[in-house]
Design an enzyme around this catalytic site. Structure first.
Site, short mmCIF file in Angstrom:
data_model
loop_
_atom_site.label_atom_id
_atom_site.label_comp_id
_atom_site.label_asym_id
_atom_site.label_seq_id
_atom_site.Cartn_x
_atom_site.Cartn_y
_atom_site.Cartn_z
N ALA A 252 0.83 -1.20 0.00
CA ALA A 252 0.00 0.00 0.00
C ALA A 252 0.87 1.25 0.00
O ALA A 252 2.00 1.24 0.46
CB ALA A 252 -0.92 -0.01 1.22
N LEU B 39 1.55 3.29 -2.82
CA LEU B 39 1.90 3.78 -4.16
C LEU B 39 0.66 4.33 -4.86
O LEU B 39 0.71 5.39 -5.47
CB LEU B 39 2.53 2.65 -4.98
CG LEU B 39 3.07 3.09 -6.34
CD1 LEU B 39 4.31 3.96 -6.18
CD2 LEU B 39 3.42 1.87 -7.21
N LYS C 90 -2.76 5.31 -3.72
CA LYS C 90 -3.61 5.52 -2.55
C LYS C 90 -5.09 5.49 -2.87
O LYS C 90 -5.91 5.08 -2.05
CB LYS C 90 -3.24 6.83 -1.86
CG LYS C 90 -1.88 6.82 -1.19
CD LYS C 90 -1.55 8.15 -0.57
CE LYS C 90 -0.22 8.12 0.16
NZ LYS C 90 -0.27 7.32 1.40
N ASN D 53 -4.68 -0.72 8.82
CA ASN D 53 -3.41 -0.04 9.04
C ASN D 53 -3.44 0.70 10.37
O ASN D 53 -4.12 1.72 10.50
CB ASN D 53 -3.13 0.94 7.89
CG ASN D 53 -1.74 1.54 7.95
OD1 ASN D 53 -1.03 1.38 8.93
ND2 ASN D 53 -1.36 2.23 6.89
N SER E 13 1.13 3.22 10.68
CA SER E 13 1.81 4.34 10.03
C SER E 13 2.33 5.29 11.10
O SER E 13 1.60 5.64 12.03
CB SER E 13 0.86 5.09 9.10
OG SER E 13 1.46 6.31 8.68
N THR F 145 6.76 1.19 7.80
CA THR F 145 8.03 1.92 7.84
C THR F 145 8.50 2.12 9.28
O THR F 145 7.72 1.98 10.22
CB THR F 145 7.87 3.29 7.17
OG1 THR F 145 6.82 4.02 7.84
CG2 THR F 145 7.52 3.15 5.70
#
Length: 351
Positions: free
Chosen positions: A61, A63, A65, A172, A175, A247
């Protein structure tokens, strides 16, 4: 072909290059020239979450959105494409500049902040996609101004709308670019959120006559104790899968780079080791019935195989696509294919 385009793209602001690159992929798809960018990939069916993927290599996910480039991305040979993160209402995300390349480290720092056009726009885009050659994942999040106490309402709003269109859905909660979001990974908050989403998932399955798998995406910055707690909760609640990882906020691996102190999540080569450690520990703690998707730092076929060896059933890439181009997809598929043909090399390494 990508090796010729990369110097030009890297001469541009990273976010502008992102948009231009996606437009170029769309043009290649419409004109039938995608084969100049990506090799044809022989099928390598992989059954995970009760779904059969054409191959085990997917796009992470972030790239795409809003789901505006689905057909063009599938044409690159991905076995699955994950779009989003999407939120109930449109939001602009964080101020620009918010996306930075660190070429010497094959790394990216982003603080995008869930910029997206809202779930209704994504639904329209998905409905327009005509040539889904693989499986489609939709990644859902909460709006920036929604307090964590009400986060479940945002996730449910998205879940309800994307459920009929998705092959799987990712929650998610990891993030680093939405203030407080990662607090939802804390054991009590995680149990409360995911239990309500699991209930909604079962309600939707009954309503639609189709069960769509729901995955949870976790951060690479969790302590061993937090990983174990998350595994316990997610295993007990019988989630369909876990994506490891998002990340990292740890920029120590790029110390000295002029951009190292930019706020945001670091992805690419520097996160490979830590994300794979988290993946391996999750595999040792989760029930075997809960598959893992390995993502973080895949820039070669060998990196993809390392994720599989650590316990992943599927892998995803994103930053690697920026630095290596579409050839990375076929390289990863073929490396995993060779591993399947010699499975003795694929034992999960001990902690």
């Amino acid at each position: 072909m990508y090796s010729l385009a990369r110097p030009f793209l890297f001469s541009l602001d990273a976010e502008r290059a992102h948009g231009l690159g996606l437009s170029a992929l769309d043009l290649a798809y419409r004109t039938g020239t995608t084969p100049l960018l990506a090799a044809r990939i022989a099928p390598m069916p992989s059954t995970v979450f009760g779904l059969t993927f054409p191959n085990p290599v997917g796009l992470a996910a972030g790239l795409d959105k809003n789901g505006e480039h689905i057909d063009a991305l599938f044409a690159l040979g991905f076995g699955f494409v994950e779009i989003g993160t999407i939120t109930p209402r449109p939001q602009a995300g964080n101020p620009q500049p918010r996306l930075f390349r660190l070429p010497e480290h094959n790394a990216i720092i982003n603080r995008m902040g869930f910029n997206n056009a809202g779930v209704d726009a994504l639904v329209r885009n998905v409905e327009r996609a005509r040539n889904r050659r693989g499986l489609l994942g939709i990644n859902i999040g909460k709006n920036k101004d929604t307090p964590n106490e009400q986060a479940v309402d945002d996730y449910i709003a998205c879940l309800d709308k994307v459920y009929p269109l998705a092959d799987y859905i990712t929650v998610n909660i990891s993030s680093p670019n939405t203030a407080g979001l990662r607090e939802l990974q804390e054991e009590t908050a995680l149990r409360q959120l995911v239990s309500q989403l699991r209930d909604r998932q079962e309600d939707l399955a009954a309503r639609h006559g189709r069960r769509v798998p729901m995955l949870v995406k976790v951060a690479p910055d969790l302590s061993d104790r937090d990983i174990d707690a998350a595994a316990r909760v997610l295993g007990e609640l019988q989630v369909d899968g876990v994506i490891a990882t998002n990340t990292t906020i740890d920029h120590s691996k790029v110390a000295g780079d002029p951009l190292a102190n930019e706020a945001g999540g670091l992805s690419g080569a520097p996160v490979l080791e830590q994300s794979t450690l988290v993946l391996r520990r999750l595999r040792s703690r989760l029930p075997e019935s809960v598959p893992l998707v390995g993502v973080g730092g895949i820039l070669s076929g060998a990196d993809a195989v390392a994720k599989m060896a650590a316990g992943a059933a599927l892998v995803q890439c994103y930053s690697g696509l920026i630095f290596r181009g579409p050839a990375l997809v076929s390289e990863c598929v073929e490396a995993i294919r060779r591993r399947r043909e010699a499975p003795s090399r694929g034992a999960v390494a001990p902690l």
